[in-house]
Design a protein around this motif. Structure first.
Motif, short mmCIF file in Angstrom:
data_model
loop_
_atom_site.label_atom_id
_atom_site.label_comp_id
_atom_site.label_asym_id
_atom_site.label_seq_id
_atom_site.Cartn_x
_atom_site.Cartn_y
_atom_site.Cartn_z
N PHE A 23 35.93 20.93 37.98
CA PHE A 23 35.23 21.91 37.16
C PHE A 23 33.74 21.56 37.10
O PHE A 23 33.34 20.40 37.25
N VAL A 24 32.94 22.61 36.88
CA VAL A 24 31.49 22.48 36.84
C VAL A 24 31.03 22.44 35.39
O VAL A 24 31.39 23.32 34.59
N GLY A 25 30.25 21.42 35.04
CA GLY A 25 29.66 21.34 33.71
C GLY A 25 28.20 21.77 33.74
O GLY A 25 27.74 22.43 34.68
N GLY A 26 27.47 21.37 32.71
CA GLY A 26 26.07 21.79 32.61
C GLY A 26 25.22 21.29 33.76
O GLY A 26 24.42 22.04 34.32
N ASP A 27 25.39 20.02 34.13
CA ASP A 27 24.60 19.44 35.22
C ASP A 27 25.43 18.49 36.06
O ASP A 27 24.92 17.51 36.59
N TYR A 28 26.71 18.76 36.19
CA TYR A 28 27.61 17.86 36.91
C TYR A 28 28.85 18.62 37.37
O TYR A 28 29.11 19.74 36.93
N VAL A 29 29.62 17.99 38.28
CA VAL A 29 30.96 18.44 38.62
C VAL A 29 31.89 17.24 38.50
O VAL A 29 31.55 16.13 38.93
N TYR A 113 45.56 22.69 59.93
CA TYR A 113 45.53 21.55 59.03
C TYR A 113 46.29 21.92 57.75
O TYR A 113 45.94 22.88 57.08
N GLU A 114 47.34 21.16 57.45
CA GLU A 114 48.08 21.39 56.20
C GLU A 114 47.35 20.67 55.07
O GLU A 114 47.85 19.71 54.48
N ALA A 115 46.14 21.13 54.79
CA ALA A 115 45.31 20.45 53.80
C ALA A 115 44.49 21.49 53.02
O ALA A 115 43.97 22.44 53.60
N ASN A 116 44.41 21.29 51.73
CA ASN A 116 43.57 22.10 50.86
C ASN A 116 42.45 21.23 50.32
O ASN A 116 42.63 20.04 50.08
N VAL A 117 41.29 21.84 50.12
CA VAL A 117 40.09 21.07 49.82
C VAL A 117 39.35 21.67 48.64
O VAL A 117 39.22 22.89 48.52
N LEU A 118 38.87 20.81 47.76
CA LEU A 118 37.83 21.16 46.79
C LEU A 118 36.57 20.40 47.21
O LEU A 118 36.63 19.18 47.42
N LEU A 119 35.48 21.10 47.33
CA LEU A 119 34.21 20.48 47.72
C LEU A 119 33.20 20.68 46.60
O LEU A 119 32.97 21.80 46.15
N ALA A 120 32.62 19.58 46.13
CA ALA A 120 31.63 19.65 45.05
C ALA A 120 30.38 18.92 45.48
O ALA A 120 30.41 17.99 46.29
N TYR A 131 33.37 24.43 45.39
CA TYR A 131 33.96 25.39 46.31
C TYR A 131 35.43 25.09 46.52
O TYR A 131 35.82 23.92 46.66
N TYR A 132 36.22 26.14 46.54
CA TYR A 132 37.67 26.06 46.75
C TYR A 132 37.97 26.51 48.17
O TYR A 132 37.61 27.62 48.57
N LEU A 133 38.64 25.66 48.95
CA LEU A 133 39.05 26.01 50.31
C LEU A 133 40.54 25.72 50.46
O LEU A 133 41.03 24.69 49.96
N ASP A 134 41.26 26.61 51.13
CA ASP A 134 42.66 26.33 51.39
C ASP A 134 42.92 26.24 52.90
O ASP A 134 42.01 26.45 53.71
N SER A 138 40.31 30.26 53.67
CA SER A 138 39.60 31.03 52.66
C SER A 138 38.70 30.11 51.84
O SER A 138 38.97 28.91 51.71
N MET A 139 37.63 30.67 51.28
CA MET A 139 36.69 29.87 50.51
C MET A 139 36.11 30.70 49.38
O MET A 139 35.78 31.88 49.56
N HIS A 140 36.00 30.09 48.20
CA HIS A 140 35.40 30.76 47.05
C HIS A 140 34.59 29.74 46.25
O HIS A 140 35.03 28.60 46.07
N LYS A 141 33.45 30.16 45.75
CA LYS A 141 32.70 29.35 44.80
C LYS A 141 33.31 29.57 43.43
O LYS A 141 33.49 30.71 42.99
N MET A 142 33.63 28.48 42.73
CA MET A 142 34.39 28.56 41.50
C MET A 142 33.72 27.76 40.38
O MET A 142 33.11 26.72 40.64
N PRO A 143 33.87 28.21 39.12
CA PRO A 143 33.46 27.36 38.00
C PRO A 143 34.45 26.24 37.74
O PRO A 143 34.08 25.17 37.25
N PHE A 144 35.72 26.50 38.03
CA PHE A 144 36.77 25.48 37.96
C PHE A 144 37.88 25.86 38.93
O PHE A 144 38.01 27.03 39.31
#
Length: 211
Positions: A23-29, A113-120, A131-134, A138-144
């Protein structure tokens, strides 16, 4: 089995016993992952770090098949480093996410690749982002975001407590709520979790949360 619909097989592959929360906070993930490595009904290890530091201000959280997630994460990490050495430029978090998504999409035509990724990451101009990647590319920018079966237990906590611009204290409270729910309600025993943060000072590990 040929009797199992393809959409159901893809749905099952998209879920795993790994718990990955970001999850994304005020100035951090913040990233939270379990540290258990299991295969079938057996627990193999209990001290696995499923969060890979890509560079000083980016990190991956990985879930899925152990071999695929390690191979994919290291492949992306080394190529980002190579790009920096060749050009002297550092990819932004958005650019790194698009590169990873492109590699996942290309792998669909060859070997998935049988792998899911969160990139911060944290960028000087853009601030923190997630970012959420499966495994389907697919890819989406997410708050959490939550990956794995943990999503069934923790997304409601984000609906209730999450808000943009959270302080670090609020973020740690939210993290404790998620871990408490997993320990209390999740069928799979995940006793230990790794917590990491990325902000203007870079990637670092936070003390384990006690609940």
């Amino acid at each position: 089995s040929n009797d199992i619909p393809g959409w159901y097989q893809r749905r099952v592959r998209g879920l795993s016993m790994d718990s990955a929360i970001g999850f994304v906070g005020g100035d951090y993930v913040v990233f939270i992952t379990d540290s258990t490595q299991a295969r079938s009904i057996l627990k193999l290890e209990s001290d696995v770090d499923k969060i890979l530091q890509v560079d000083s201000h980016k990190m991956f959280s990985l879930s899925g098949d152990c071999g695929d997630r390690e191979n994919f994460a290291n492949y992306i990490q080394k190529n980002i480093h190579l790009y920096h050495y060749r050009t002297g430029l550092t990819l932004s978090t958005k650019a790194a996410a698009h590169f990873a998504r492109g590699e996942l999409a290309q792998a669909l035509r060859q070997r998935t690749y049988e792998a899911n990724v969160l990139l911060a990451g944290y960028d000087k101009d853009e601030g923190p982002s997630l970012y959420y990647l499966d495994y389907l590319g697919s890819m989406h920018k997410m708050p959490f975001a939550v990956q794995g079966y943990a999503s069934n237990l923790t997304l409601s906590i984000f609906d209730r407590y999450y808000h943009p611009g959270m302080s670090l204290e609020e973020g740690m409270f939210l993290a404790k709520q998620c871990i408490e729910q997993l320990k209390r309600r999740f069928l799979i025993n995940q006793p230990d979790f790794v917590v990491k943060i990325v902000d203007k000072d870079g990637v670092r590990t936070l003390p384990s949360l006690t609940v």
